[in-house]
Scaffold this active site. Structure first.
Site, PDB file in Angstrom:
ATOM      1  N   GLU A  66       0.858  -1.180   0.000  1.00  0.00           N
ATOM      2  CA  GLU A  66       0.000   0.000   0.000  1.00  0.00           C
ATOM      3  C   GLU A  66       0.894   1.229   0.000  1.00  0.00           C
ATOM      4  OE1 GLU A  66      -3.772   2.127   2.260  1.00  0.00           O
ATOM      5  OE2 GLU A  66      -2.868   0.339   3.146  1.00  0.00           O
ATOM      6  N   CYS A 255      -6.540   1.108   2.926  1.00  0.00           N
ATOM      7  CA  CYS A 255      -7.413   2.281   3.036  1.00  0.00           C
ATOM      8  C   CYS A 255      -7.320   3.159   1.799  1.00  0.00           C
ATOM      9  CB  CYS A 255      -7.053   3.084   4.284  1.00  0.00           C
ATOM     10  SG  CYS A 255      -7.465   2.252   5.828  1.00  0.00           S
ATOM     11  N   ASN A 387     -12.515  -3.049   1.143  1.00  0.00           N
ATOM     12  CA  ASN A 387     -11.468  -3.122   2.154  1.00  0.00           C
ATOM     13  C   ASN A 387     -11.971  -2.508   3.459  1.00  0.00           C
ATOM     14  OD1 ASN A 387      -8.431  -3.165   3.018  1.00  0.00           O
ATOM     15  ND2 ASN A 387      -9.103  -1.078   3.412  1.00  0.00           N
ATOM     16  N   GLU A 388     -12.064  -3.309   4.504  1.00  0.00           N
ATOM     17  CA  GLU A 388     -12.330  -2.825   5.862  1.00  0.00           C
ATOM     18  C   GLU A 388     -13.567  -1.934   5.981  1.00  0.00           C
ATOM     19  OE1 GLU A 388      -9.028  -1.095   7.880  1.00  0.00           O
ATOM     20  OE2 GLU A 388      -7.717  -2.805   7.543  1.00  0.00           O
TER      21      GLU A 388
END
Length: 833
Positions: A66, A255, A387-388
């Site tokens: 990331e 994120c 994602n999350e």
């Protein structure tokens, strides 16, 4: 709090005779370091080589990249010029301007008008005659190495002919012979080559002109990139990643993927700088790629884009695993798009991505891949959606649409869902329920926890449903880069391998950190301009990733009894980015004796302020007024207290969150607290802090109202804790799970026939261990690789106290004794006889 699902336990080896282990006296969640109780040195490991254990896929361990901590620009992406296209903006960072990292001598200004290079590369530099512009690079400056070649390029436009003089220098003088370039006419690309005359990490690149000129995409690239790729990767960083022998590469986040604006745009004039990460922005000629505001507070150029990610995966022999946004935000943001047209466009973009990776050259997007230099497909087999996300129902409604579209066109692609940002709690439970009910193939779990959590949860996946979705452990790490953190992760990894039929993929995260731009720590590989080094965690991951084996050989080891000593500690009050008032604190023992009573009618002398924030007595309340401060802990009482009731009244005054009421407080880094209205006032949880790192023990959705007074009560009995909010039981838990400092797993290498015995001894005493191989015929000499260091040892640029040591052991037999050193991980490669 449920962390497991009903199912069949993993295969267990039959016990055989061996040394009787001394009873373990681990009294609390143990992390490597000084023992909390009597050290234990005798263990037994039994192996059943006749049982057929779980198959381990070649893709078991991989890496997650990331763009966090400046991992891409100024890091893995080898470009040496910062803000090369003058696109930095306050949308990226409040301190940015289009001339960040540049200094103009003479006259020059940045321009965004119809004379731009192209629709996506909007801003350029209009440099006056007899003027120059100098770039300072990243960190300390531009790094060059004596004798190495560097490729310069610039896009330039002039009304009349002009000459550019390009030079490299530091404060000691020239670093290479200057180059002169003649510029004529409209936008065109001009190049030059430098050979560094000496090494420097503080260089500066200067472009001077004798006539007015427009400049854009000013670039300086080392010729010596990983695998010699143009627009390629910094060699030392890529080589460290390749040395892990990763089975997959997950990219581009994190994120980074599902945050930012979810607005669409239809033309260049509507360009939205804070868009979510969209792969089509990142391919094609670099001068035509977008730049974007990075979630982590800087600009991302997209010079390292999807084509480069696929190419890197291929170069290191790893399976590519891209993640696309599901149009539901996560990472502390809670929004879901209701724009059906935008959702359909993103679904089509995902189908186009698969075509870009796998399609023939005759297809639209396969043709684009071919024109970028790769006519053969990249063999994409897995793709993550989302994602999350903190909104599991909203996420799953959109995930199903993505999956249906992908399966209709590409039925062989595995579509990966996720379970939110934590290892447990209401979001996790809801997400897993939806994943199970809808027969999802694979679920991406993420968690960051304390070393003690990892030592306590080796059995996490033992009882997962063998017929349910598989697990992709896409992000995990303990809080720290010391050897004790790596040890705890290693103990946990033995459980991942034992459950390789459930956990099909796993990657430590994050991968990279520039030491001068850290948004998140810990990280696996650290670097600056001129050097890179693997953390203790890197060395541990490398050892496991290079010695996986192909099948688990069932084994067992002596375990640790449950923890029985009561929770002890003082009490505390805190806030997080919030102003709050506390009143009427009362602590009573189990037999009704008053241990502490404070109505704040006097002073605050009973309380010790060790954290941040501003505390004072106001109108008979204890008030914290700094809405920017995080963890403003004040504590009172005796660290030896146990079996007590804590009552307090709390009122939120202003700010982002709610209250933090602490108990079991030993010191500033070791305590429990009830976090009411945490995570931007979306969730309430009990967290345990060990040496400063926190993990959640129980959590539920919940918000705290401003101006309302809440009655809070915490009842501690032994290791059982019950919590009450406004007189109603909110939840309870029992913290009695032992840490397991001695863990093992045995695998077999199909190519060599080797038994690989992997043993973690995360305690401060040697472990003399009886090993019973269950009748296996083996050779007497084994190869040994050991990682051993002090618990607090940390690798740095100049010191590598955590490094593997190889040796041989000649005492192997069907039954033998081996002493595993204190604070160590040992891999025994035992050859078949």
């Amino acid at each position: 709090m449920s962390r497991t699902r009903t199912g069949i336990h993993a295969p267990r080896a039959r016990w055989r005779l061996g040394l009787t282990a001394t009873a373990l006296l681990v009294a609390s969640a143990v992390v490597p370091g000084p023992a909390h109780a009597e050290d234990v040195t005798d263990y037994a490991i039994t192996v059943d080589p006749t049982a057929k254990g779980t198959k381990i896929d070649d893709t078991m361990y991989g890496v997650f990249f990331e763009d966090i901590n400046r991992a891409a620009d100024g890091g893995l992406y080898a470009e040496l010029v910062q803000n090369r296209s003058f696109e930095y903006s306050t949308a990226d960072n409040r301190s940015y301007t289009p001339l960040t990292s540049w200094a103009v001598t003479g006259t020059g200004k940045t321009v965004d008008d119809d004379g731009r290079l192209n629709a996506r590369n909007r801003t350029y530099l209009d440099l006056g005659a007899d003027s120059s512009v100098t770039n300072s690079g990243y960190n300390t400056g531009i790094t060059v190495e004596s004798g190495k070649t560097y490729d310069f390029s610039v896009w330039a436009r002039v009304d009349q002919r002009a000459h550019l003089t390009v030079s490299l220098a530091d404060t000691d003088g020239s670093l290479a012979e200057a180059r002169r370039i003649t510029v004529r006419g409209g936008w065109a690309k001009y190049t030059a080559r430098f050979t560094a005359s000496r090494s420097s990490s503080t260089g500066r690149l200067t472009v001077a002109t004798d006539g007015a000129a427009a400049l854009d995409m000013v670039s300086l690239f080392p010729r010596d990139t990983f695998k010699g790729r143009k627009n390629g990767l910094r060699k030392d960083l890529a080589e460290k990643i390749a040395a892990l022998d990763p089975g997959f590469v997950r990219f581009p986040g994190g994120c980074l993927v599902n945050t930012g604006s979810m607005q669409d745009y239809s033309e260049a004039s509507n360009w939205e700088r804070k868009r979510s990460y969209q792969w089509k922005d990142t391919i094609g000629p670099v001068e035509q790629r977008a730049t974007n505001a990075n979630f982590w507070g800087y600009n991302q150029s997209y010079g390292l884009g999807y084509y480069e990610y696929f190419q890197f995966s291929e170069d290191v022999g790893a399976m590519p695993l891209p993640v696309v946004p599901a149009l539901v935000t996560g990472c502390g943001q809670n929004r879901a798009t209701d724009d059906d047209a935008l959702l359909k466009r993103h679904i089509q973009d995902t189908l186009d991505l698969i075509e870009f990776a796998n399609g023939p050259v005759t297809s639209e997007w396969g043709g684009k891949r071919a024109r970028m230099g790769h006519p053969k497909p990249f063999h994409l087999t897995h793709i993550g959606v989302g994602n999350e996300e903190n909104l599991p129902n909203e996420f799953f409604a959109r995930f199903k649409q993505f999956r249906a579209a992908i399966e209709a066109e590409y039925p062989d692609i595995t579509v990966v869902s996720n379970s939110g940002p934590d290892d447990a709690g209401s979001t996790f439970d809801t997400a897993w329920k939806l994943n199970r009910e809808n027969n999802v193939d694979m679920v991406d779990e993420h968690y960051y926890n304390t070393p003690s959590w990892f030592l306590q949860n080796n059995d996490r996946y033992d009882s997962y449903d063998r017929n349910g979705p598989k697990v992709f452990l896409g992000e995990y790490a303990s809080w720290g880069n010391a050897f004790k953190n790596a040890l705890s992760e290693a103990a946990f990894m033995t459980g991942l391998e034992r459950n390789a039929d459930i956990v099909k993929l796993a990657s430590y995260a994050p991968l990279l950190a520039n030491e001068d731009y850290v948004q998140w720590s810990p990280d696996m590989i650290w670097f600056n301009n001129h050097a890179s080094w693997g953390s203790a965690n890197y060395e541990m991951q490398k050892l496991f990733m290079n010695n996986v084996g192909d099948r688990v050989v069932p084994s067992q080891a002596t375990g640790t009894p449950s923890v029985t000593a009561p929770i002890t500690g003082a009490v505390g009050l805190s806030t997080w980015a919030t102003a709050a008032a506390y009143d009427d604190v009362l602590v009573t023992s189990a037999d009704g004796q008053t241990l502490l009573s404070d109505d704040f009618s006097g002073d605050a002398s009973k309380w010790t302020h060790t954290g941040k924030g501003s505390w004072s007595i106001q109108d008979g309340q204890y008030v914290q007024t700094d809405v920017a401060a995080e963890n403003t802990m004040v504590s009172a009482g005796d660290p030896a207290w146990h079996d007590y009731d804590l009552k307090v009244k709390a009122t939120k005054k202003s700010g982002k969150e709610g209250f933090l009421v602490a108990f079991g407080v030993k010191d500033t880094g070791n305590y429990y607290w009830w976090n009411l209205g945490g995570w931007n006032n979306t969730t309430s949880a009990v967290e345990q802090a060990v040496d400063g790192g926190k993990s959640s023990l129980i959590s539920k959705p919940g918000t705290i109202e401003t101006g309302r007074t809440y009655d809070i009560e915490v009842k501690v009995r032994g290791r059982q804790v019950t919590l009450y909010l406004d007189g109603q039981e909110w939840g309870s838990f029992k913290d009695d799970k032992p840490a397991e400092p001695f863990r093992q797993v045995v695998t077999r290498d199909a190519r060599t026939g080797d038994l690989i015995v992997k043993v973690v001894n995360a305690q401060s005493a040697d472990a003399r261990t009886a090993v019973d191989l269950g009748g296996a015929k083996v050779r007497s000499k084994a190869g040994v690789t050991t990682l051993k260091a002090a618990p607090d040892a940390v690798n740095t640029e100049t010191q590598t106290p955590v490094a593997p040591v190889t040796s041989t052991f000649t005492g192997v037999a069907d039954r033998f004794t081996y002493t595993f050193p204190a604070n160590s991980v040992t891999f025994l490669r035992i050859r078949k006889g």
